[in-house]
Design an enzyme around this catalytic site. Structure first.
Site, PDB file in Angstrom:
ATOM      1  CB  THR A  96     -25.666  38.554   6.653  1.00  0.00           C
ATOM      2  OG1 THR A  96     -25.627  38.740   7.881  1.00  0.00           O
ATOM      3  CG2 THR A  96     -23.574  39.093   6.377  1.00  0.00           C
ATOM      4  CE  LYS A 171     -23.546  41.093  10.314  1.00  0.00           C
ATOM      5  NZ  LYS A 171     -24.271  40.572  11.531  1.00  0.00           N
ATOM      6  CE  LYS A 239     -24.446  33.793   5.794  1.00  0.00           C
ATOM      7  NZ  LYS A 239     -24.714  34.952   6.497  1.00  0.00           N
TER       8      LYS A 239
HETATM    9  N1  LIG Z   1     -28.943  35.156  14.162  1.00  0.00           N
HETATM   10  C1  LIG Z   1     -28.877  35.734  14.368  1.00  0.00           C
HETATM   11  O1  LIG Z   1     -27.447  36.092  14.743  1.00  0.00           O
HETATM   12  C2  LIG Z   1     -27.748  37.434  12.948  1.00  0.00           C
HETATM   13  C3  LIG Z   1     -28.285  36.560  11.599  1.00  0.00           C
HETATM   14  N2  LIG Z   1     -28.123  36.979  10.311  1.00  0.00           N
HETATM   15  C4  LIG Z   1     -27.997  37.385   9.215  1.00  0.00           C
HETATM   16  O2  LIG Z   1     -29.791  36.753   8.792  1.00  0.00           O
HETATM   17  C5  LIG Z   1     -29.949  36.199   7.987  1.00  0.00           C
HETATM   18  C6  LIG Z   1     -31.233  35.264   8.678  1.00  0.00           C
HETATM   19  O3  LIG Z   1     -30.220  35.005  10.127  1.00  0.00           O
HETATM   20  P1  LIG Z   1     -31.484  33.800  10.849  1.00  0.00           P
HETATM   21  O4  LIG Z   1     -32.655  33.793  10.849  1.00  0.00           O
HETATM   22  O5  LIG Z   1     -30.611  33.382  11.819  1.00  0.00           O
HETATM   23  O6  LIG Z   1     -31.504  32.340  10.246  1.00  0.00           O
HETATM   24  P2  LIG Z   1     -32.311  30.746  10.490  1.00  0.00           P
HETATM   25  O7  LIG Z   1     -31.386  30.011   9.812  1.00  0.00           O
HETATM   26  O8  LIG Z   1     -32.799  31.381  11.625  1.00  0.00           O
HETATM   27  O9  LIG Z   1     -33.808  31.402   9.062  1.00  0.00           O
HETATM   28  C7  LIG Z   1     -33.134  31.214   7.545  1.00  0.00           C
HETATM   29  C8  LIG Z   1     -34.774  31.729   6.658  1.00  0.00           C
HETATM   30  O10 LIG Z   1     -33.980  31.927   5.519  1.00  0.00           O
HETATM   31  C9  LIG Z   1     -35.487  30.922   5.208  1.00  0.00           C
HETATM   32  N3  LIG Z   1     -34.757  30.168   3.565  1.00  0.00           N
HETATM   33  C10 LIG Z   1     -33.594  29.432   3.510  1.00  0.00           C
HETATM   34  N4  LIG Z   1     -33.178  29.088   2.672  1.00  0.00           N
HETATM   35  C11 LIG Z   1     -34.170  29.232   1.953  1.00  0.00           C
HETATM   36  C12 LIG Z   1     -34.275  28.975   0.226  1.00  0.00           C
HETATM   37  N5  LIG Z   1     -34.155  28.588  -0.595  1.00  0.00           N
HETATM   38  N6  LIG Z   1     -35.656  29.993  -0.284  1.00  0.00           N
HETATM   39  C13 LIG Z   1     -36.775  30.910   0.278  1.00  0.00           C
HETATM   40  N7  LIG Z   1     -36.260  30.730   2.071  1.00  0.00           N
HETATM   41  C14 LIG Z   1     -35.280  30.263   2.661  1.00  0.00           C
HETATM   42  C15 LIG Z   1     -35.519  29.811   5.931  1.00  0.00           C
HETATM   43  O11 LIG Z   1     -37.144  29.725   5.593  1.00  0.00           O
HETATM   44  P3  LIG Z   1     -37.386  27.931   6.256  1.00  0.00           P
HETATM   45  O12 LIG Z   1     -37.580  28.000   7.464  1.00  0.00           O
HETATM   46  O13 LIG Z   1     -38.441  27.764   5.103  1.00  0.00           O
HETATM   47  O14 LIG Z   1     -36.111  27.031   6.282  1.00  0.00           O
HETATM   48  C16 LIG Z   1     -35.397  31.008   7.537  1.00  0.00           C
HETATM   49  O15 LIG Z   1     -37.291  31.874   6.891  1.00  0.00           O
HETATM   50  C17 LIG Z   1     -29.033  35.635   7.277  1.00  0.00           C
HETATM   51  O16 LIG Z   1     -28.513  35.497   6.258  1.00  0.00           O
HETATM   52  C18 LIG Z   1     -27.537  35.913   8.919  1.00  0.00           C
HETATM   53  O17 LIG Z   1     -26.445  36.281   8.548  1.00  0.00           O
HETATM   54  C19 LIG Z   1     -27.525  38.970  10.168  1.00  0.00           C
HETATM   55  C20 LIG Z   1     -27.330  38.952  12.107  1.00  0.00           C
HETATM   56  C21 LIG Z   1     -27.337  38.199  13.280  1.00  0.00           C
HETATM   57  O1  LIG Z   2     -24.531  38.602  12.522  1.00  0.00           O
HETATM   58  C1  LIG Z   2     -24.616  38.359  14.327  1.00  0.00           C
HETATM   59  C2  LIG Z   2     -24.265  39.282  14.739  1.00  0.00           C
HETATM   60  O2  LIG Z   2     -24.225  38.520  16.001  1.00  0.00           O
HETATM   61  O3  LIG Z   2     -24.862  40.395  14.366  1.00  0.00           O
END
Ligand SMILES: NC(=O)C1=CN([C@@H]2O[C@H](COP(=O)(O)OP(=O)(O)OC[C@H]3O[C@@H](n4cnc5c(N)ncnc54)[C@H](OP(=O)(O)O)[C@@H]3O)[C@@H](O)[C@H]2O)C=CC1
Ligand SMILES: O=CC(=O)O
Length: 292
Positions: A96, A171, A239
């Site tokens: 996102t 989104k 965010k």
């Molecule tokens: N969780 C949810 O319910 C939902 C989330 N989203 C969106 O999906 C995306 C991922 O969410 P989610 O999985 O929950 O987040 P997490 O915080 O669990 O995971 C984030 C990921 O991004 C990586 N990351 C962060 N910073 C960097 C960087 N500078 N360089 C490379 N990799 C990086 C992390 O790596 P590392 O492990 O090394 O920190 C990790 O793999 C977000 O944009 C979120 O808004 C969308 C729908 C639902």
């Molecule tokens: O981005 C979060 C979700 O639940 O969708």
């Protein structure tokens, strides 16, 4: 289908990559913190040493990163996507982010001859595990058609929304509404409690009323237990509110409700709740003024 690359093994990326493996896809994964790839490896994934290495190996690679800086970093930094993307390869960013971030990535990938699709998702950890996401894709239609077999496993419905930016905007609108609803819900739970009603009974009433919805039903019971194991981390919801408010600024849309919700999420982050589930914003509303 050919081997699929997957960058980002966070809450969502891990569940989605696991799901692809379960459905017989070959998957090559990478994560900044490499140890988070171990479980995937045990389930048959191969592990790349950099985003570039995964792109080199796979025709199609998906990214699921936390925020705009992370999404840009895996593309533009050393060992990033741009080092190996070329004609015949596609990158699908499901993070996102805002439309501007997506456009930057799209332009850079296309300059190297590659194809780009943004495809953020609606639905959290459980829908990701169950292949029940709603996919909001935009960008190159040819790449959308090619990756559909994977989308069919990851989601219950995919939308193709046209040019890059439309998926990101859709989104952000959806999550702006979700974040505002979570604030109203939290206020209501506190109001019920402070005015002598049972929050549990409120949940039962809401579930039968015109405003019944899956989010209240899923989050309500854990909120009244003060339990916030992260499915959707609060820092990511904040965010999304911030990026949605910026979209409102660009389009001169007044958004007082979303602005207030954003303040509550910011306050929650400032008190150390950012890594908990976004429903932890409830804690902010529980704090009462000290009596004079
Ligand atoms: N969780 C949810 O319910 C939902 C989330 N989203 C969106 O999906 C995306 C991922 O969410 P989610 O999985 O929950 O987040 P997490 O915080 O669990 O995971 C984030 C990921 O991004 C990586 N990351 C962060 N910073 C960097 C960087 N500078 N360089 C490379 N990799 C990086 C992390 O790596 P590392 O492990 O090394 O920190 C990790 O793999 C977000 O944009 C979120 O808004 C969308 C729908 C639902
Ligand atoms: O981005 C979060 C979700 O639940 O969708």
């Amino acid at each position: 289908m050919e081997e699929i690359g997957f960058l980002g093994m966070g809450i969502m990326g891990k569940a989605m990559a696991m799901n692809l493996l379960r459905h017989g896809f070959k998957v090559s994964v990478w994560n900044r913190t490499l140890s988070k790839c171990d479980e995937l490896k045990e389930h048959g994934a191969s592990v790349g040493e950099s985003p570039a290495a995964v792109i080199k190996k796979c025709k199609y690679t998906i990214g699921m990163l936390s925020d705009p800086p992370a999404a840009l970093s895996v593309v533009f930094d050393k060992g990033g996507i741009l080092e190996e993307i070329c004609s015949g390869k596609g990158y699908i960013d499901m993070s996102t982010v805002d439309a501007e971030t997506s456009a930057k990535i799209s332009e850079a990938v296309q300059k190297k001859g590659g194809s780009f699709l943004e495809a953020p998702v609606s639905g959290s950890k459980k829908p990701a595990e169950d292949g029940q996401l709603v996919i909001l894709a935009a960008g190159e239609k040819g790449l959308y058609d090619a990756i559909l077999p994977a989308f069919d496993v990851l989601g219950k419905k995919s939308f193709f929304l046209g040019e890059v930016g439309n998926g990101a905007k859709m989104k952000l609108v959806v999550n702006m509404i979700m974040g505002s609803m979570m604030n109203a819900f939290s206020e209501g739970l506190v109001l019920a409690d402070k005015s002598g009603l049972s929050p549990k009974t409120l949940l039962d009433v809401l579930d039968l009323a015109a405003i019944a919805n899956p989010m209240f039903k899923m989050k309500g019971p854990s909120m009244i237990e003060n339990s916030y194991s992260p499915a959707f981390p609060l820092k990511h919801q904040q965010k999304d509110m911030r990026l949605a408010l910026a979209l409102g600024d660009e389009n001169a849309v007044s958004m007082p409700v979303a602005a207030a919700a954003n303040e509550a999420f910011k306050k929650a982050r400032s008190t150390g709740l950012g890594d908990l589930d976004f429903s932890a914003v409830y804690e902010i509303f529980k704090v009462t003024e000290p009596s004079a």
